[in-house]
Write an enzyme that holds these catalytic residues in place. Structure first.
Site, PDB file in Angstrom:
ATOM      1  CE  LYS A 188      -1.910   2.832   2.720  1.00 50.24           C
ATOM      2  NZ  LYS A 188      -1.790   4.028   1.866  1.00 50.24           N
ATOM      3  CD  GLU A 264      12.628   4.458   9.007  1.00 52.84           C
ATOM      4  OE1 GLU A 264      12.355   5.290   9.918  1.00 52.84           O
ATOM      5  OE2 GLU A 264      12.764   4.757   7.827  1.00 52.84           O
ATOM      6  CB  CYS A 298      12.990   9.054   8.422  1.00 47.54           C
ATOM      7  SG  CYS A 298      13.538   7.988   7.116  1.00 47.54           S
TER       8      CYS A 298
HETATM    9  P1  NAD Z   1       1.706   8.244   8.128  1.00 43.24           P
HETATM   10  O1  NAD Z   1       2.445   7.422   9.098  1.00 43.24           O
HETATM   11  O2  NAD Z   1       0.307   8.652   8.439  1.00 43.24           O
HETATM   12  O3  NAD Z   1       1.652   7.487   6.703  1.00 43.24           O
HETATM   13  C1  NAD Z   1       2.559   6.510   6.289  1.00 43.24           C
HETATM   14  C2  NAD Z   1       1.787   5.352   5.649  1.00 43.24           C
HETATM   15  O4  NAD Z   1       0.933   4.760   6.614  1.00 43.24           O
HETATM   16  C3  NAD Z   1       0.872   5.773   4.492  1.00 43.24           C
HETATM   17  O5  NAD Z   1       0.887   4.776   3.500  1.00 43.24           O
HETATM   18  C4  NAD Z   1      -0.482   5.852   5.158  1.00 43.24           C
HETATM   19  O6  NAD Z   1      -1.555   5.677   4.265  1.00 43.24           O
HETATM   20  C5  NAD Z   1      -0.406   4.702   6.129  1.00 43.24           C
HETATM   21  N1  NAD Z   1      -1.342   4.785   7.254  1.00 43.24           N
HETATM   22  C6  NAD Z   1      -1.858   5.889   7.839  1.00 43.24           C
HETATM   23  N2  NAD Z   1      -2.705   5.548   8.845  1.00 43.24           N
HETATM   24  C7  NAD Z   1      -2.708   4.196   8.898  1.00 43.24           C
HETATM   25  C8  NAD Z   1      -3.378   3.251   9.727  1.00 43.24           C
HETATM   26  N3  NAD Z   1      -4.211   3.626  10.698  1.00 43.24           N
HETATM   27  N4  NAD Z   1      -3.127   1.936   9.517  1.00 43.24           N
HETATM   28  C9  NAD Z   1      -2.268   1.535   8.550  1.00 43.24           C
HETATM   29  N5  NAD Z   1      -1.640   2.391   7.722  1.00 43.24           N
HETATM   30  C10 NAD Z   1      -1.844   3.707   7.888  1.00 43.24           C
HETATM   31  O7  NAD Z   1       2.549   9.500   7.808  1.00 43.24           O
HETATM   32  P2  NAD Z   1       2.004  10.925   7.278  1.00 43.24           P
HETATM   33  O8  NAD Z   1       0.760  11.392   7.952  1.00 43.24           O
HETATM   34  O9  NAD Z   1       1.906  10.812   5.846  1.00 43.24           O
HETATM   35  O10 NAD Z   1       3.157  11.847   7.801  1.00 43.24           O
HETATM   36  C11 NAD Z   1       3.114  12.261   9.164  1.00 43.24           C
HETATM   37  C12 NAD Z   1       4.460  12.285   9.767  1.00 43.24           C
HETATM   38  O11 NAD Z   1       5.035  10.987   9.740  1.00 43.24           O
HETATM   39  C13 NAD Z   1       5.475  13.135   9.039  1.00 43.24           C
HETATM   40  O12 NAD Z   1       5.338  14.473   9.330  1.00 43.24           O
HETATM   41  C14 NAD Z   1       6.750  12.542   9.548  1.00 43.24           C
HETATM   42  O13 NAD Z   1       7.051  13.065  10.803  1.00 43.24           O
HETATM   43  C15 NAD Z   1       6.431  11.073   9.662  1.00 43.24           C
HETATM   44  N6  NAD Z   1       6.893  10.315   8.486  1.00 43.24           N
HETATM   45  C16 NAD Z   1       8.001   9.564   8.632  1.00 43.24           C
HETATM   46  C17 NAD Z   1       8.491   8.877   7.547  1.00 43.24           C
HETATM   47  C18 NAD Z   1       9.704   8.039   7.650  1.00 43.24           C
HETATM   48  O14 NAD Z   1      10.381   7.818   6.645  1.00 43.24           O
HETATM   49  N7  NAD Z   1      10.003   7.492   8.799  1.00 43.24           N
HETATM   50  C19 NAD Z   1       7.869   8.965   6.313  1.00 43.24           C
HETATM   51  C20 NAD Z   1       6.711   9.739   6.201  1.00 43.24           C
HETATM   52  C21 NAD Z   1       6.240  10.408   7.307  1.00 43.24           C
END
Ligand code: NAD
Length: 496
Positions: A188, A264, A298
């Site tokens: 996904k 991660e 990250c």
């Molecule tokens: P997020 O964690 O919400 O999204 C990452 C992935 O998880 C996406 O594919 C999203 O659709 C999915 N997701 C969201 N809610 C979910 C749930 N309840 N169950 C399963 N999957 C779910 O990240 P975001 O809102 O896009 O970004 C928010 C913050 O996360 C950023 O500001 C940053 O601090 C952090 N982030 C970290 C990384 C990293 O590489 N570690 C990458 C993106 C974002």
């Protein structure tokens, strides 16, 4: 700073917008779609099929069937490796087109996608393709009368939930080792960046990877993502994203079939610069460490600790670099920094900047939107910050650096470890003893000495503390997708 170039390239052709299930591009069961947005303008690029729980179910059924009855886990590792190599070749043949998808969808610099992200995906595939026929167990000489050996078997159906900051790297960081072991997958992608993943699904089919092995379901986190975390027929979930969602996935795994998860979850990584550092080199490393990929990385060196002897000089250099940064269209080769990936992220970063000012930090440079259209933000540097401030504690995930001064190594180590995260860290010094001492003292999954963001596929990567657990990349990543089975037989009438 911050000249804002108007968009030089219109939207590249988009060929794939449906879900990819069991080897076919299909509409979602509901028939619904969602908009995918160009962060240069905030306008719609195209509509993509919106996957939900039922679509995840279908994809899991296909992956389950491919795993339980299909050829993929049963063929030799070298045969799997050959198809993965073919996929790597196809990626390289289409590098321009795929790079354009990540640039238009994620606001990432086109030249870097072309020179780094996409070629690294091919390299990642080849690395794990080469490992596919070298996965084996051990022979055990057990107590008298018994003989044993271990098999390292693929874990089964893998759910991969990935973020938007490196759509290509994340896709293959998870998929390549899983494919090498013989697992099947439901991926996904992040809702912000669905386009390149669908292109990879198409190329996987061309490479001969059997139907059902690699499925892609685009959709939102709370629906499609949550369905993966809670699915009874998924054997493992690998996730990269926020800490908050990482917790939810772990809870869903515990409440369903106790599938193992690897997480991660980002960081707030310290970079320690000592007095003996070469100032120009240190400024380059610190600047790139923070502002690479517009700070949406990250491992970003978002907390920079500088020893007092060179503090003023280094601050000056960093501010000069920020002011010289060209922010604008990621397709323009003159541009150093593209737009933030989406509106939510853009607004979140600006609100952290306001918070920093309110908390009493000094804004040295940046802090504002660039232009009036799209999600562009100036490279921003704060000083007079401390570990109690929100901007120093929380992951901003944007172009915002906190600069701090320290006196002694002991103080720097203590302050560097004052964080709930532990993903990455860096040290800049010519003193080997300092480098070695700090390396052992920092609680983080990677320590870069006199460099930063120096990744390669053979170097394991993952977090300590609330940055998560499990390792991507390296041969270690294979273990995330393998089970160990012990097989024991008696040896009759043997003196052994
Ligand atoms: P997020 O964690 O919400 O999204 C990452 C992935 O998880 C996406 O594919 C999203 O659709 C999915 N997701 C969201 N809610 C979910 C749930 N309840 N169950 C399963 N999957 C779910 O990240 P975001 O809102 O896009 O970004 C928010 C913050 O996360 C950023 O500001 C940053 O601090 C952090 N982030 C970290 C990384 C990293 O590489 N570690 C990458 C993106 C974002």
């Amino acid at each position: 700073m911050g000249s804002h170039c108007e968009s030089s390239v219109k939207i590249p052709p988009i060929k794939f917008t449906k879900l990819f299930i069991n080897g076919n591009f299909v509409d979602s069961i509901s028939g619904k779609t969602f908009d995918t947005i160009d962060p240069r303008t905030g306008e719609v690029i195209t509509k993509v099929s919106l996957g939900d729980r039922e679509d995840v179910d279908l994809a899991v059924r296909a992956a389950r069937h491919a795993f339980d009855y299909g050829p993929w886990p049963r063929m030799s590792g070298s045969e799997r490796g050959r198809m993965m190599m073919k996929l790597a070749d196809l990626i390289e043949e289409n590098v321009e087109e795929i790079a354009a998808l990540d640039a238009v969808n994620g606001g990432k610099l086109f030249t870097l996608c072309k020179a780094v992200d996409i070629p690294v995906a091919a390299r990642t595939l080849r690395y794990y393709a080469g490992a596919a026929d070298k996965i084996h167990g051990t022979v055990l000489k057990m107590s008298k009368g018994l003989q044993g050996y271990t098999l390292r078997e693929p874990i089964g159906v893998v759910g991969s939930i990935i973020p938007w900051n490196f759509p290509t790297t994340m896709f293959f960081m998870k998929a390549a080792p899983a494919l090498a072991t013989g697992c099947t997958l439901v991926v996904k992608p992040a809702e912000q960046t669905p386009l390149s993943a669908l292109y990879y699904a198409h190329l996987a089919k061309l490479a001969g990877i059997p139907d059902g092995v690699l499925n892609v379901v685009n959709g939102f986190g709370e629906t499609a993502g949550a369905a993966i975390g809670a699915h009874m027929d998924i054997d493992k979930v690998t996730f990269t994203g926020s800490t908050e969602v990482g917790r939810k996935i772990m809870a869903a795994a515990a409440a369903s079939n106790l599938k193992p998860v690897s997480l991660e979850l980002g960081g707030k990584s310290p970079l320690l610069i000592f007095d003996d550092a070469d100032i120009d080199q240190a400024a380059d490393i610190a600047f790139r460490g923070m502002f690479y990929n517009k700070g949406e990385i990250c491992v970003a060196s978002s907390r920079v600790y500088v020893q007092e002897g060179i503090y003023e000089k280094l601050v000056k250099k960093l501010v000069e670099k920020a002011k010289a940064t060209v922010v604008g269209d990621p397709f323009d080769p003159q541009v150093n920094q593209g737009p933030q990936t989406d509106k939510k992220q853009f607004e979140k970063i600006l609100s952290y900047i306001e918070r920093g000012k309110r908390e009493g930090a000094t804004l040295l440079t940046g802090g504002k939107q660039v232009g009036q259209k799209g999600y562009y933000i100036e490279p921003t540097i704060f000083t007079d910050v401390n570990e109690d401030m929100i901007i120093t504690k929380e992951e901003i995930f944007g172009p915002v650096m906190s600069l701090m001064k320290f006196k002694t190594m002991e103080e720097a180590i203590k302050r560097a470890n004052t964080t709930t995260y532990g993903l990455a860290s860096g040290i800049i010094t010519k003193n080997l003893n300092v480098a070695n001492t700090v390396s052992r003292s920092i609680r983080a999954g990677v320590v870069w000495i006199n460099c930063y963001t120096a990744f390669d596929v053979d170097c394991p990567y993952g977090g300590y503390k609330m940055s998560g657990f499990g390792r991507d990349f390296g041969l270690e990543a294979l273990n995330q997708y393998l089970q160990i089975k012990s097989v024991v037989t008696p040896i009759h009438d043997s003196p052994w």
